[in-house]
Motif scaffolding. Structure first.
Motif, PDB file in Angstrom:
ATOM      1  N   ALA A  27      46.325  -0.723  56.447  1.00  0.00           N
ATOM      2  CA  ALA A  27      46.394   0.683  56.005  1.00  0.00           C
ATOM      3  C   ALA A  27      45.560   1.043  54.808  1.00  0.00           C
ATOM      4  CB  ALA A  27      47.680   1.220  55.649  1.00  0.00           C
ATOM      5  N   LEU A  28      44.677   2.225  55.030  1.00  0.00           N
ATOM      6  CA  LEU A  28      44.126   2.869  53.996  1.00  0.00           C
ATOM      7  C   LEU A  28      44.735   3.740  53.245  1.00  0.00           C
ATOM      8  CD1 LEU A  28      41.073   3.348  52.922  1.00  0.00           C
ATOM      9  CD2 LEU A  28      41.044   5.433  54.372  1.00  0.00           C
ATOM     10  N   PRO A  50      35.872   8.173  47.135  1.00  0.00           N
ATOM     11  CA  PRO A  50      36.338   7.285  46.107  1.00  0.00           C
ATOM     12  C   PRO A  50      36.259   5.865  46.593  1.00  0.00           C
ATOM     13  CG  PRO A  50      38.341   8.387  47.433  1.00  0.00           C
ATOM     14  CD  PRO A  50      36.810   8.929  47.987  1.00  0.00           C
ATOM     15  N   ASP A  51      36.642   4.873  45.528  1.00  0.00           N
ATOM     16  CA  ASP A  51      36.856   3.447  46.125  1.00  0.00           C
ATOM     17  C   ASP A  51      38.009   3.536  47.388  1.00  0.00           C
ATOM     18  OD1 ASP A  51      35.394   2.979  44.185  1.00  0.00           O
ATOM     19  OD2 ASP A  51      36.762   2.028  42.783  1.00  0.00           O
ATOM     20  N   LEU A  52      37.825   2.818  48.506  1.00  0.00           N
ATOM     21  CA  LEU A  52      38.844   2.428  49.262  1.00  0.00           C
ATOM     22  C   LEU A  52      39.827   1.570  49.051  1.00  0.00           C
ATOM     23  CD1 LEU A  52      36.635   2.981  52.312  1.00  0.00           C
ATOM     24  CD2 LEU A  52      37.353   4.838  51.346  1.00  0.00           C
ATOM     25  N   ASP A  53      41.150   1.795  49.023  1.00  0.00           N
ATOM     26  CA  ASP A  53      42.164   1.205  48.967  1.00  0.00           C
ATOM     27  C   ASP A  53      42.704   0.709  50.102  1.00  0.00           C
ATOM     28  OD1 ASP A  53      41.958   1.140  45.992  1.00  0.00           O
ATOM     29  OD2 ASP A  53      42.991   3.079  45.906  1.00  0.00           O
ATOM     30  N   LEU A  54      42.723  -0.582  50.287  1.00  0.00           N
ATOM     31  CA  LEU A  54      43.213  -1.093  51.716  1.00  0.00           C
ATOM     32  C   LEU A  54      44.433  -2.042  51.518  1.00  0.00           C
ATOM     33  CD1 LEU A  54      39.943  -1.540  53.119  1.00  0.00           C
ATOM     34  CD2 LEU A  54      41.692  -0.350  54.416  1.00  0.00           C
ATOM     35  N   VAL A  55      45.568  -1.662  52.062  1.00  0.00           N
ATOM     36  CA  VAL A  55      46.834  -2.533  51.952  1.00  0.00           C
ATOM     37  C   VAL A  55      47.145  -3.128  53.233  1.00  0.00           C
ATOM     38  CG1 VAL A  55      49.259  -2.386  51.116  1.00  0.00           C
ATOM     39  CG2 VAL A  55      47.543  -1.317  49.748  1.00  0.00           C
TER      40      VAL A  55
END
Length: 421
Positions: A27-28, A50-55
């Motif tokens: 998920a983003l 922005p920076d893309l946070d992927l979990v």
């Protein structure tokens, strides 16, 4: 959902690598999802990618290895693996990605670092700061069609979309501030950047938490004993606020919420804090040091926040300078020349930055400028003034290298300073 600024095949590339590395869910999350919803649904201006946070549920290192194998060093750069935290930072096609295995956490005591364990995606979203940052766009891993965006699923488990519509910041939990007081600073950052207000429950949580002060450490206790969320993590949030956000608005919010009590009571009651930091910015001074300089006990606050040692020394020198000036009557120095002021300041060995910080503090306290204006002139002009001739010129006239040559240069400099009005 359209995500402006993201290269068309970037997310599909990550999805392919996730499948190959055994990731089960991806998920983003966070700012990219929040800002995209604000832009497309509420017509907010696009603030840039922005920076893309992927979990994901899986291994960050394995996912990074597959990305590097698939894309090569031409597309993947600045790869940093943080094995202890299950995270990886990298740049893919010029876009910064933060990859993180899904985690759950709990706080053993208020203000300390959390205990983190592997967890599910839903538990990872539940540990975030605000509902609007707990929104996630789940990216399917079982699709075969290139039109994967059709199957993306928006996860909103905590009412984030409702708070986006209200333009409000709401904490996820009733103990969010007690667990991590840096969330108050973060709220001011987002409030200033997005023009959001606090949800009523969030404002009450801040007020109630500060009134009972649940942390074992109190302002005035030894700085080195402060828990991380009242020390180093607090400094990091303040650095981000002052470097990346509209800091005048953010500091106004912090004062309105009594958030500066987390730092120092003198800062919370400082009605001219924006003026002081504005002066510091014009002089090119570090804003965090300028903020700390106005505290009731700047030396203790600097130690608690673990400012760089050079900045701590500057604040110590500023303290000594202000103490010296407190004993000087303005009428005594009203007739001092540029040379008198220069000699008085330089014989103490005070760093120029210490003098500049003293200017910022004094300028908001004294209207007549009898003390701070000469300091400002020394900072901006007098300290740079040199003798009209150089050592090379004097040696051409027959002077020998040595102490006498240096003394002559100093004498000639004082002579020039004496001639200034």
């Amino acid at each position: 959902m359209e995500l402006s600024g993201i290269p068309a095949d970037l997310l599909s590339t990550v999805q392919d690598a996730a499948r190959a590395s055994g990731v089960t869910r991806l998920a983003l999350v966070g700012g990219a999802v929040r800002d995209a919803l604000l832009h497309h649904q509420y017509q907010d201006p696009w603030r840039g990618l922005p920076d893309l946070d992927l979990v994901f549920e899986g291994s960050a290192e394995a996912l990074a290895r597959h990305l590097l194998h698939r894309c090569g060093a031409e597309r993947v750069s600045e790869l940093r693996v943080h094995g202890n935290y299950g995270t990886v930072e990298l740049t893919l096609d010029g876009v910064r990605l933060d990859l993180a295995a899904a985690r759950k956490e709990h706080y053993p005591a208020p203000g300390v670092n959390p205990v983190v364990e592997e967890g599910l995606l839903e538990l990872d979203l539940a540990r975030r700061d605000f509902t609007v940052n707990a929104l996630a766009l789940e990216l399917p891993l079982n699709a075969v069609s290139p039109q994967r965006s059709v199957h993306q699923r928006l996860l909103d488990l905590h009412g984030g979309q409702d708070h986006l519509a209200r333009r409000q910041l709401a904490f996820l939990h009733g103990t969010s501030v007690a667990d991590d007081p840096t969330r108050v600073v973060r709220a001011a950052r987002y409030g200033a950047r997005l023009d959001f207000s606090l949800a009523p429950d969030a404002a009450k949580q801040i007020t109630d938490t500060l009134e009972v002060w649940p942390w074992k450490w109190h302002v005035g206790d030894p700085p080195e004993q402060a828990p991380p969320a009242l020390a180093t993590r607090l400094r990091m949030e303040l650095e981000l606020l002052l470097a990346r956000e509209p800091w005048p608005q953010a500091l106004k919010l912090l004062q309105a919420w009594r958030g500066l009590e987390l730092l120092d009571p003198g800062l919370q009651s400082d009605g001219r804090i924006l003026r002081r930091l504005g002066q510091a910015q014009r002089l090119g001074l570090p804003l965090l040091t300028a903020l700390v300089a106005g505290a009731a006990d700047p030396i203790a606050l600097a130690a608690r926040l673990q400012l760089p040692l050079q900045q701590q020394r500057v604040l110590q020198q500023q303290h000594c300078l202000l103490a010296w000036l407190a004993e000087v009557r303005p009428e005594q120095v009203s007739a001092w020349s540029a040379a008198d002021w220069t000699q008085a300041l330089e014989r103490q060995g005070w760093a120029p930055e210490a003098v500049a910080h003293a200017v910022c503090v004094l300028a908001q306290q004294a209207a007549d400028g009898a003390l701070w204006k000469p300091l400002l002139r020394w900072w901006g002009r007098w300290r740079h003034l040199q003798a009209a001739v150089t050592a090379k010129d004097l040696m051409a006239q027959g002077w020998k290298p040595g102490p006498a040559l240096g003394e002559e240069l100093r004498r000639l400099r004082w002579q020039r300073l004496e001639q200034l009005q």
